[in-house]
Design a protein around this motif. Sequence first.
Motif, mmCIF file in Angstrom:
data_model
loop_
_atom_site.group_PDB
_atom_site.id
_atom_site.type_symbol
_atom_site.label_atom_id
_atom_site.label_comp_id
_atom_site.label_asym_id
_atom_site.label_seq_id
_atom_site.Cartn_x
_atom_site.Cartn_y
_atom_site.Cartn_z
ATOM 1 N N GLN A 86 0.811 -1.214 0.000
ATOM 2 C CA GLN A 86 0.000 0.000 0.000
ATOM 3 C C GLN A 86 0.848 1.269 0.000
ATOM 4 O OE1 GLN A 86 -3.366 -0.265 -0.177
ATOM 5 N NE2 GLN A 86 -3.193 -2.496 -0.102
ATOM 6 N N ALA A 87 2.167 1.121 0.147
ATOM 7 C CA ALA A 87 3.024 2.282 0.380
ATOM 8 C C ALA A 87 3.059 3.251 -0.809
ATOM 9 C CB ALA A 87 4.434 1.821 0.723
ATOM 10 N N GLN A 88 3.271 2.726 -2.013
ATOM 11 C CA GLN A 88 3.373 3.610 -3.174
ATOM 12 C C GLN A 88 2.081 4.405 -3.372
ATOM 13 O OE1 GLN A 88 6.298 4.002 -5.413
ATOM 14 N NE2 GLN A 88 5.046 5.847 -5.538
ATOM 15 N N ALA A 89 0.941 3.755 -3.168
ATOM 16 C CA ALA A 89 -0.335 4.461 -3.313
ATOM 17 C C ALA A 89 -0.456 5.571 -2.277
ATOM 18 C CB ALA A 89 -1.500 3.480 -3.185
ATOM 19 N N ARG A 90 0.021 5.332 -1.061
ATOM 20 C CA ARG A 90 -0.047 6.362 -0.018
ATOM 21 C C ARG A 90 0.869 7.537 -0.364
ATOM 22 N NH1 ARG A 90 -1.658 6.252 5.482
ATOM 23 N NH2 ARG A 90 -2.872 4.421 4.857
ATOM 24 N N VAL A 91 2.060 7.239 -0.879
ATOM 25 C CA VAL A 91 2.981 8.296 -1.308
ATOM 26 C C VAL A 91 2.360 9.111 -2.433
ATOM 27 C CG1 VAL A 91 5.201 8.747 -2.425
ATOM 28 C CG2 VAL A 91 5.057 7.074 -0.580
ATOM 29 N N ASP A 92 1.820 8.431 -3.431
ATOM 30 C CA ASP A 92 1.217 9.131 -4.573
ATOM 31 C C ASP A 92 0.061 10.017 -4.122
ATOM 32 O OD1 ASP A 92 3.014 7.791 -6.157
ATOM 33 O OD2 ASP A 92 1.572 6.291 -6.860
ATOM 34 N N ALA A 93 -0.750 9.519 -3.182
ATOM 35 C CA ALA A 93 -1.891 10.302 -2.703
ATOM 36 C C ALA A 93 -1.428 11.546 -1.964
ATOM 37 C CB ALA A 93 -2.763 9.442 -1.788
ATOM 38 N N ALA A 94 -0.364 11.419 -1.154
ATOM 39 C CA ALA A 94 0.139 12.564 -0.401
ATOM 40 C C ALA A 94 0.714 13.631 -1.338
ATOM 41 C CB ALA A 94 1.198 12.109 0.598
ATOM 42 N N ILE A 95 1.407 13.190 -2.383
ATOM 43 C CA ILE A 95 1.964 14.145 -3.346
ATOM 44 C C ILE A 95 0.841 14.818 -4.131
ATOM 45 C CG2 ILE A 95 3.359 14.348 -5.442
ATOM 46 C CD1 ILE A 95 5.167 12.149 -4.293
#
Length: 215
Positions: A170-179
């Motif tokens: 789930q990490a990449q999706a969380r990073v993308d959402a924050a950016i």
Amino acid sequence: MTSISPAQFHSATGVADWRVTAIGPQAVFVAPSLIEGSRLVPVVVAAAERHGVRPDVDLRPEAVVVRVPSGEDGIPAAATDFARAVSEGAASLGLRADPARVQSVGVYVAEHSGADVRPFFLAALGYDAVGDTDAADPLRSGPVLAFNPLTGDAPGRGRTHLDVFVPADQAQARVDAAIAAGGRLVDDANAPAWWTLASPDNHGVDIASWTDTYE
């Protein structure tokens, strides 16, 4: 007590609902109501007694969060059998797991090398000291605090950043959402173990997934 690593936990059968964060294995089972979610609680209690595990259970109207707190020696080996039993019980009740909701949060307090601010935070939050550098809610409901001394900085300037531990998948999706929400990428040299982000006003947040894959 025999302990295992996150990688060993995930290699067990029947634990696909679970992910490992900084506080240990965790699963979130979505429930349509508080009553339906509450039916999982006796299943968790029975599995805990049967396998000698001491879990945390958080019952909410939207979901049931079940965690196996990691001790100083790591994840208890019995956590795999416990997790499997809970997942089987949840499935029999029609409750599905949602790994995207699994997370734990840590607050990292940077302090001048000549200061010791941990006693203040222990008193103000009612936390317990953990080791030489950390502090934790005795009921494990609040975020863990870690205190990091800095050198070469100006005294009297307290700084903090958040570590958000999420499942590795789930990490990449969380990073993308924050950016996408206005943040910026500060450093991805350690990805996929963790990414360092900053808010539009330069608040620091690390999105970390290494605890879910550590050997």
